[in-house]
Every structure is written in structure tokens, then in C-alpha cells.
Scaffold this active site. Sequence first.
Site: not given
Length: 589
Positions: A206, A209
Site C-alpha cells: 500500500c 502505508c
Amino acid sequence: MRLFSLARLPFSLLVSSVILASTALPVESSETELLVLNPDNFESTISDGVWFIEHFSPYCGHCRRFAPTWKQLVEETEKKADPGIHLAQVNCAVNGDLCNKNGVTGYPQMNLYRNGQFVETYTQSREFDLLTAYLDAHAEPSNPPAPAATAAPEPQIVEKDLLAEELVRSKQDVNPTGTVLSLDEKTFKQNVDKGGLFVKFFAPWCGHCKKLAPIWTQLGSAMQHKLAIAEVNCEEHGALCKQEGILGYPMLVYYGGKGAGKTEYTGGRKLEQLKAFADKVSGPGVQELKFGELEGRVAEHPVLYLLLHSPSDKAIFNQVIEASHVLFGSPPLFTSTSSSFYDHYNIKTGTAAIVALKDHDPNVPAAVYTISRPVSTVEERQALVDWLLRNRLPTALELDSDNFQDVMNAPHSPLVVVVATPQRDLKQTAKEVSELARKWRDAREQAPVVFTWMDADKWDSWLKSMYGIKASSLPRAVVANHSSLLYYDTDQFGETIKLTSASLFSAINGAMKGTIPYKHSENSVERLARYLNDKLVSLESYVSENPWHTAFYALVVLGVLGMLVRRLLTDTEDYSREGGYLRKEGRLD
């Protein structure tokens, strides 16, 4: 001509008008006349001497309860040949502009004036003895008595809340190394049960992230000895993330401890914003409050809870602390055993009670929850938790992305007044909305309503899509029921809601009673999609909670389908065998 016009009014309207007019004015005793001032005579009356003025509203419960004390004060003052101080009232329901000019922020509010100049606002308890002592201290009689010899002042007794001190001493050290914990199925529950845990659920692939990763490490270091910071890799521990209802990455969740629940963090993801949230939830679970610190603390927090208790109420003290974990540090909880607070709020000394103070008002509680004995049932504990959640929001605030979830999705599902205004008028609108909120609170203390204002320049697209508010119609007010995605933009007179108490309060009452038309915040396609999604979620929930029932029903459905397919194949085979048409002997005729 005027009498003739009145005669033409319906009798019921005349009666109602007389009743309303009478309730809006103070009731005067035949023995003691209460002096009530208005804008025409206020300044000229108080221009000479010392004046103690009560600003009140006849609709305020606190004012009605205080009325006998005020009458007694007037009677005692008038008995003196040379009192050196004068008492009068101002009815804020009739003379609201005068009360605003005098800086009145709650009812009843008593201001002291000397020769027409404001001196101070009375902030002590409204007990008769304290008020008498205050008047004597500020009176300026024409012939004051000779001062008596003063004795040495008695040493003051400092009242300490020993239970609060014991709780602070017993707090364990958390995050001693300032590092981020990596949790899995084996370590997750035990860390959650300890409480005070801020978790990041993420996936390695991600992009958001990856961007948050170094900030999260910095947060772990910043919260050393304050708050545990952790993370869960959902690629490696997918079952755990599914169990926790993780719908996207990264998802940040704070856990309050065993039985205290959790809350999703939806604010900004800069270090300063994350740290501000972490500091709030990691603050002391309870702080002792001294009476002299009251005004400063109330000025600092838009809402705070104050637990008053006797030193022996250890069971009640611990139960309140445990129930307050659902607040996640907001609003803060203070505690005290000081008799000064009991006098200030007219609560019987020694009674265990939680006082909710809102909107920076240290004198008039927004609500009080009395605990007569230790909580002994699940229902009693839930009632305490519900009260804490129901009163946690200020009466009025600016609605933005940081507090949207707390307000719109509050557990007690309040109606939310949303006033959209241009950025240039934000301060003036905030003042008007706050004043309307204060009037509503004084009239309906327990009503689940939150008053908000929004920057229409910043949130124009959202306001238009949710409530149909356009830039050309500002300022504009609606009453929103966000839990049902409904809103109301007209009052009970069928008019567009205006920023007046008559129009806005009419709309709120109509929304609460269901007597005015509502509109949907979603269009028909969005409502259908939400309906189908809710059904799918319900089905998924049923399957996960009742696997054996689901398997049984699935087998039944498969069995029925199998029988239907077999019957169909059999019919087709017979039809083919007969050449694709009915034989003559097969006809009914």
C-alpha cells in the site's frame, strides 16, 4: 381602534398571549417588590452607588429554583437602614440585547456594578449565606462602622482526593523503549486488554502505508512512557484484520482496554496531528481538581466532567473511572472531595455525583448524574456509560473533518443543527449559533441536540450534495439526522429555517416529533446501493455467526435444485422419446 383589533382576535390566541406574557415577567410578591430594570432605565439606575444585578430567564430551571433565595436577599437588604448596596434584576427573555451587552453567558448570572461601571461577575455558590457575605464585603454604606480588631486567620484545610492520588501512583509504565510493537494473533488480545494501544493496520504494497511508515516510527518514539504504539501486517495476519473489521489500508484504531471498546482515528496523518490525538487519549484517566483551579480548567476545555465524592466512596470512584474509559480521554474527567464544589453546585455534601460543565461555563452545569450507591447491575453500568457518552459534546462547535465522526455518528444519535456560512462571516455566525445553543440548553437541558457551524467556502461541494445548500443562499441552516441520513430545512410554519430562536427551535421540535417534512441526504441510486449493501452485510454476518444453520440451508437448497434439474432432464428425455410431439392417445379429448 386598537381595542377593536384585539377584539377580533380568536379567544384562544388572546388567552395564550396573556399566559405567555405573564410567564415572561417575574412574579412580584405583595410584600416585597422586586426591582426589574430594562434598557430604558438600566444605565441611569445603576449610575450611583453599588448595584448587584441578577440576569435571569423565566424559562431557566436554575433561575426558578434560585428565585426564593433572591427574594430573601432583597428582604434582608431592605431591612437595613443603610445597606450600602442595591439589588435589581434584568429579564433576559424580554431584554436579550441588554443581557448580551452586559456579557451574560448563562442564567442566572449576577454582575456587580459601582457607579455605573462593571466590577465583576459573581462566581461563587448561590447559597444565601455566601451571597450575604459577598454583599456585605462589597457594600459601601454612608456611615460605615468602625473596624473591629481582626484575629489571626485560621489556617486553611487543604482537601485532597486521596483516591485520585492513589490511582495516579498505580499507573504502569507503557512503551518504555519508545518503539512500535509488531502484533500477531498470539499477542494482539493481551495487548488490547491492557488498554492504551494505538494500532496501525497496513499492507506492505500500500502506497499510503509506505508514506506513513516513518511517521509511525517517530510517533512511537514521541509517545515513550505515555502510550503503546503498534502495527499489524494484514498480508501476514489477514484473519486478524478481518476479525477487527479492517476495510482499507492504512486503518488506525485506538483501543481503550478490556471492555472499553475501540475508536477509529480519522484525522490527519501528519506527526503533529497524530501526536495531538495520542496525547489526548494517553492523558491521565482522572485528575484532581481544586476549587481555585475551576475557572482555568473550564476555560481550557469546552467540556469536562467533575466527579464529586466522599473519601470513602472507593467502589463508586473505581466504577466511574472504569466506565469513563469509553470516552478515550475526551472530555477529561476530574475528581474532587472538596466541600466548596458541593456548595457551588447546590449538591448535598458527600453525595457521589458527576457534573458536566460545557461551553466554558463554570457556574451552571449542563447535566448532573447522581450515584446513590455502587453500581451493581449491567443495566446500571450501561446507564452510566450512556450518560457519559450523551453529554460528551459541547452545545455548540465548528464542524470540520476532525470532529465530524464524533458529532454526526455520536452513540446517542443527536439531531445536529448545521449552519453554513461564508468564511468572512464565520466569527459572527459562530457567536449567533452559540447564543442560540445556550438558549436551547437553558430551556431543554437534556435534549439531544448539537449546534454547529461550517465554513461554506471550504465545504461547498459537500454541503450542496448532502443538504442542497448553494452559495447563493448563505447563511443557511438545516437540522440533520445523520444516523438516518435525513435532514429538515423548513420550520413548523413551512418557512425556510432562519437563525432565530422561534424558527430554529420550531424546526428542532418538528424534527423530534416528526411533524415537519424531511428530505434525504442521498439520491435514490445511493439509497438503493446502501440498502443492498446492508442486506449483504447482514447476510455475511448471519453466515459467520451461524455456520451450521447456513450449511443446512445450503444443503436443502442444493437438494431442491438437484431434484428440479433431475425432473427437467426426465421430462426432456420422455419428450424426445415420443418424437417431440404428443401422441393422440395422450390427449384428454
